[in-house]
Design a protein around this motif. Structure first.
Motif, PDB file in Angstrom:
ATOM      1  N   SER A  11     -37.277 -93.120   2.344  1.00  0.00           N
ATOM      2  CA  SER A  11     -36.322 -93.709   1.413  1.00  0.00           C
ATOM      3  C   SER A  11     -36.864 -93.631   0.000  1.00  0.00           C
ATOM      4  O   SER A  11     -38.043 -93.912  -0.247  1.00  0.00           O
ATOM      5  CB  SER A  11     -36.047 -95.167   1.782  1.00  0.00           C
ATOM      6  N   VAL A  12     -36.001 -93.249  -0.925  1.00  0.00           N
ATOM      7  CA  VAL A  12     -36.395 -93.095  -2.313  1.00  0.00           C
ATOM      8  C   VAL A  12     -35.212 -93.449  -3.204  1.00  0.00           C
ATOM      9  O   VAL A  12     -34.057 -93.319  -2.792  1.00  0.00           O
ATOM     10  CB  VAL A  12     -36.880 -91.647  -2.584  1.00  0.00           C
ATOM     11  N   GLN A  13     -35.496 -93.918  -4.401  1.00  0.00           N
ATOM     12  CA  GLN A  13     -34.439 -94.195  -5.360  1.00  0.00           C
ATOM     13  C   GLN A  13     -33.949 -92.917  -6.014  1.00  0.00           C
ATOM     14  O   GLN A  13     -34.669 -91.923  -6.090  1.00  0.00           O
ATOM     15  CB  GLN A  13     -34.928 -95.168  -6.429  1.00  0.00           C
ATOM     16  N   ALA A  14     -32.716 -92.947  -6.468  1.00  0.00           N
ATOM     17  CA  ALA A  14     -32.156 -91.799  -7.175  1.00  0.00           C
ATOM     18  C   ALA A  14     -33.074 -91.381  -8.320  1.00  0.00           C
ATOM     19  O   ALA A  14     -33.597 -92.223  -9.052  1.00  0.00           O
ATOM     20  CB  ALA A  14     -30.768 -92.130  -7.700  1.00  0.00           C
ATOM     21  N   PRO A  87     -27.975 -89.718  -4.437  1.00  0.00           N
ATOM     22  CA  PRO A  87     -27.494 -90.350  -3.204  1.00  0.00           C
ATOM     23  C   PRO A  87     -26.805 -89.375  -2.259  1.00  0.00           C
ATOM     24  O   PRO A  87     -26.918 -89.534  -1.037  1.00  0.00           O
ATOM     25  CB  PRO A  87     -26.525 -91.419  -3.716  1.00  0.00           C
ATOM     26  N   THR A  90     -28.607 -87.741   0.711  1.00  0.00           N
ATOM     27  CA  THR A  90     -28.916 -88.497   1.915  1.00  0.00           C
ATOM     28  C   THR A  90     -28.409 -87.759   3.144  1.00  0.00           C
ATOM     29  O   THR A  90     -27.231 -87.423   3.241  1.00  0.00           O
ATOM     30  CB  THR A  90     -28.292 -89.896   1.842  1.00  0.00           C
ATOM     31  N   VAL A 117     -31.460 -91.686  -0.049  1.00  0.00           N
ATOM     32  CA  VAL A 117     -31.569 -91.833  -1.496  1.00  0.00           C
ATOM     33  C   VAL A 117     -30.635 -92.947  -1.935  1.00  0.00           C
ATOM     34  O   VAL A 117     -29.422 -92.864  -1.730  1.00  0.00           O
ATOM     35  CB  VAL A 117     -31.226 -90.530  -2.232  1.00  0.00           C
ATOM     36  N   SER A 118     -31.183 -93.977  -2.541  1.00  0.00           N
ATOM     37  CA  SER A 118     -30.398 -95.116  -2.983  1.00  0.00           C
ATOM     38  C   SER A 118     -30.127 -95.021  -4.479  1.00  0.00           C
ATOM     39  O   SER A 118     -30.930 -94.475  -5.248  1.00  0.00           O
ATOM     40  CB  SER A 118     -31.111 -96.426  -2.664  1.00  0.00           C
ATOM     41  N   SER A 119     -29.001 -95.569  -4.892  1.00  0.00           N
ATOM     42  CA  SER A 119     -28.631 -95.557  -6.296  1.00  0.00           C
ATOM     43  C   SER A 119     -29.246 -96.731  -7.035  1.00  0.00           C
ATOM     44  O   SER A 119     -29.781 -97.665  -6.436  1.00  0.00           O
ATOM     45  CB  SER A 119     -27.113 -95.577  -6.443  1.00  0.00           C
TER      46      SER A 119
END
Length: 119
Positions: A11-14, A87, A90, A117-119
């Motif tokens: 998991s990673v941020q945008a 995102p 993903t 990928v999170s926003s």
């Protein structure tokens, strides 16, 4: 038997980066073209990138300029460096053994690694 094992998902941020690895065994890796695919929830599996035995590369338009496919023949491993993640990237990412660089059929697949990928 041929085995492909993906790793490096998470998991990673945008805007962040991940590097996926695919370790191959049971085949003569050096003369094989390799590819990455991905499958998002509710979507069909789609082509992402491919690399030939001589390191020619091709990419899906959506990832051009952001992703880089590479290989290390000494380690029988193909990589996918993913930068500027969005995102919409993903998906579960799979590596595959291609019959040719421009193959439309693939003989072997890994089990996949999840990229979120999170926003």
């Amino acid at each position: 038997q041929v085995q492909l094992v993906e790793s490096g998902g998470g998991s990673v941020q945008a805007g962040g980066s991940l590097r996926l690895s695919c370790a191959a065994s049971g085949l003569t890796f050096n003369n094989k073209a390799m590819a990455w695919f991905r499958q998002a929830p509710g979507m069909e599996r789609e082509f992402v990138a491919a690399i030939s035995s001589s390191s020619l590369r091709r990419y899906e338009d959506a990832v051009k300029g952001r992703f880089t496919i590479s290989r290390d023949n000494a380690k029988n491993t193909v990589y996918l460096q993913m930068n500027s993640l969005k995102p919409e990237d993903t998906a579960v990412y799979y590596c595959a053994v291609a019959r040719t660089f421009f193959a439309t059929s693939y003989d072997y697949w890994g089990q996949g690694t999840q990229v979120t990928v999170s926003s």
